[in-house]
Design an enzyme around this catalytic site. Structure first.
Site, mmCIF file in Angstrom:
data_model
loop_
_atom_site.group_PDB
_atom_site.id
_atom_site.type_symbol
_atom_site.label_atom_id
_atom_site.label_comp_id
_atom_site.label_asym_id
_atom_site.label_seq_id
_atom_site.Cartn_x
_atom_site.Cartn_y
_atom_site.Cartn_z
ATOM 1 N N HIS A 106 0.840 -1.203 0.000
ATOM 2 C CA HIS A 106 0.000 0.000 0.000
ATOM 3 C C HIS A 106 0.874 1.252 0.000
ATOM 4 C CE1 HIS A 106 1.062 0.746 4.140
ATOM 5 N NE2 HIS A 106 0.839 -0.534 4.379
ATOM 6 N N ASP A 402 3.763 -4.539 3.972
ATOM 7 C CA ASP A 402 5.203 -4.836 4.029
ATOM 8 C C ASP A 402 5.449 -6.235 4.578
ATOM 9 O OD1 ASP A 402 4.443 -4.246 6.608
ATOM 10 O OD2 ASP A 402 6.102 -2.899 7.045
#
Ligand SMILES: *[C@@H]1O[C@H](CO)[C@@H](O)[C@H](O)[C@H]1NC(C)=O
Ligand SMILES: *[C@@H]1O[C@H](CO)[C@@H](O)[C@H](O)[C@H]1NC(C)=O
Ligand SMILES: *[C@@H]1O[C@H](CO)[C@@H](O)[C@H](O)[C@H]1NC(C)=O
Ligand SMILES: *[C@@H]1O[C@H](CO)[C@@H](O)[C@H](O)[C@H]1NC(C)=O
Length: 517
Positions: A106, A402
């Protein structure tokens, strides 16, 4: 060369930030810096720069850049204020592009934690084309999202807001910067693949696969990417799928007891390294004193996440707020030096993580299910291309975190890749060589996975850089001038067997259920 140097710098930056970000997401799970495989400070990326379309020439790494944790942090921000080279879509002449699978992290988001006794950073999460950073497609994107009820939404995704929309950002909310980052990503790939006609104008629902976790920042990032790639896409043909696990393993393949054991060991390693770091300790004591907090409480608030946000948005570092709301004196502010110390330790942690290899073992098990799906799609796409009917998605987009992208990089053996910055992208391309006699130097013509005469090849790109020959599945492959890509069969055997070699196993199931010891 400029581009390459910049990339190296960015890589280094990314490593530092990675740590930070991971910590943020997984504060409790992964106490320190759950970086993926970070780019090691002081080392080049050593990716092949696809200078020419015909060849992918590896650029030997030359001068290690100076390690500067602050510069690294800026790379992690991925501020959309410059043009970047993107090597996606480059191939030898006459090769056909069969499919593209993309995993993104994102875009820029508001912190997940706040630092006690300080003012939260003032950031507006509503979208406004007149505010910077902006994008020419931003207002069209906003109005297109307003028609989202025409799309198909799996499980609860239909009730997730399709645009960030709070004038004071909520924790973890995507910012306008994050939206613009992904509009740009999508647009870059649109330009890269335009002439390869990846998706026809009258694409069918099955040709486009979009999946996301249930968080608004990943859903919105995926939509922004898709809009950049396919402006004004037809909502009625789109299904947005839900991945419940941040490992994108669902639903059948998520159970793997050994994965949790490796993760716990990795966390113990991380913890030991951190508590033994006197300079880090001193920095926390300093910061806690400035904010009149017990050091333990400051640590628990994961200050690096919030400090990164300040840095990325050009805001001064936070200061102690007195009960009246006034700032309490010069000394009572957090400093760039303290921030740099935390980042420095995170880089040390990355190096240690790579050295011990525990994280890699975790990552192999964590990301096998996703890689197996990716490989299966490629195999079917290669086969279908021969049979003339594309049943497979031409574009598959996974909008992730992540804690997804970092283990994916590690599982692929991209030890040099930097920790995923905001709006990082990892792209798998599947190509077919032209039919006809095997090219000179290419050896005998293997049947390959495809019909149509040609063989199937894979390219792997990270943030626009070609990293195919740095990945474990193709590192030892001898490149020929005439065959500058990696055979699909290398990737298939890596995913189905070779990746478990480091775990003394030959399958996912065996590796997951082996007795410890
Ligand atoms: C882009 O932004 C970064 C961080 O804010 C800054 O360091 C860099 O100089 C900017 N680059 C350009 C070309 O404006
Ligand atoms: C954003 O929220 C405001 C109120 O908070 C509302 O009036 C507006 O319609 C919303 N916009 C979108 C695009 O959801
Ligand atoms: C990998 O994918 C294949 C289909 O391509 C499937 O049959 C197999 O069960 C998958 N294995 C795992 C461990 O997910
Ligand atoms: C794999 O096997 C070798 C020798 O049998 C052993 O030394 C090593 O520790 C094993 N590794 C794992 C991950 O089990």
């Amino acid at each position: 060369m400029l581009a390459r140097n910049r990339f190296i710098l960015l890589v280094v930056v990314g490593a530092v930030l990675a740590i930070v970000s991971l910590s943020l997401q997984f504060l409790n799970l992964m106490p320190t810096t759950p970086l993926g495989e970070e780019q090691v400070p002081g080392r080049g990326v050593r990716t092949g720069l696809g200078k020419s379309r015909k060849r992918v020439i590896p650029v030997p790494h030359t001068e290690p850049p100076e390690l500067d944790p602050i510069a690294e942090a800026y790379g992690y921000c991925n501020t959309p204020n410059r043009t970047e080279q993107a090597w996606e879509g480059h191939s030898p002449a006459d090769y056909t592009l069969l499919s593209v699978q993309v995993m993104i992290r994102h875009g820029d988001r508001y912190p997940l934690y706040s630092i006690p006794k300080t003012k939260r950073p003032a950031i507006d999460c509503t979208l406004s084309p007149s505010r910077k950073p902006s994008h020419p497609q931003l207002s069209a994107f906003i109005s297109h999202m307003g028609r989202g009820e025409l799309g198909h939404w799996e499980s609860t995704l239909g009730s997730v807001p399709r645009l960030p929309n709070h004038s004071a950002c909520e924790m973890g909310e995507l910012t306008q910067t994050g939206v613009v980052q992904h509009l740009l990503n999508g647009q870059r790939l649109q330009q890269a693949y335009h002439r390869h006609r990846l998706l026809p104008g009258d694409w069918l629902p099955r040709q486009l696969w979009l999946e996301t976790t249930g968080k608004s920042r990943t859903l919105q990032s995926g939509l922004a990417f898709l809009y950049g790639f396919l402006p004004d896409f037809d909502w009625r043909r789109l299904t947005v799928r839900h991945q419940r696990s941040t490992l994108f393993c669902g639903p059948e393949a998520c159970d793997c007891p050994a994965r949790g054991r490796y993760l716990e060991e990795e966390q113990r390693r991380q913890y030991r390294l951190r508590v033994g770091d006197a300079r880090l300790e001193a920095a926390y004591v300093d910061m806690a004193r400035a904010l009149t907090l017990p050091p333990r409480q400051l640590r628990a608030s994961n200050p690096v996440d919030s400090l990164l946000c300040h840095l990325c948005h050009g805001l001064p570092f936070p200061c102690l707020q007195t009960p009246g709301g006034a700032v309490a004196g010069e000394k009572a502010c957090l400093t760039v030096q303290q921030f740099a110390e935390i980042r420095r330790q995170q880089l040390d942690d990355e190096a240690d993580k790579r050295r011990t290899g525990l994280y890699r073992k975790y990552a192999v098990l964590a990301m096998h299910p996703f890689l197996n799906r990716t490989a299966g799609r490629m195999e079917r796409a290669a086969r279908a291309a021969g049979a003339g009917g594309a049943k497979e998605a031409a574009l598959a987009l996974s909008s992730a975190h992540d804690v997804t992208v970092a283990p994916l990089l590690s599982a692929l053996g991209l030890e040099e890749a930097r920790f995923p910055r905001f709006a990082a992208r990892l792209v798998f391309e599947l190509w077919r060589s032209p039919p006809g006699p095997p090219a000179k130097g290419g050896g005998g013509k293997a049947p390959g996975a495809g019909g149509g005469g040609g063989e199937a090849f894979v390219r792997l790109l990270y943030n626009g850089e070609d990293v195919t020959f740095h990945a474990a599945f193709c590192r030892s492959h001898k490149r020929h001038g005439s065959r500058p890509l990696c055979p699909l069969k290398n990737f298939l055997s890596f995913v189905r067997r070779d990746m478990f070699a480091s775990l003394n196993a030959s399958s996912y199931h065996e590796a997951c259920y082996k007795r410890p010891g």
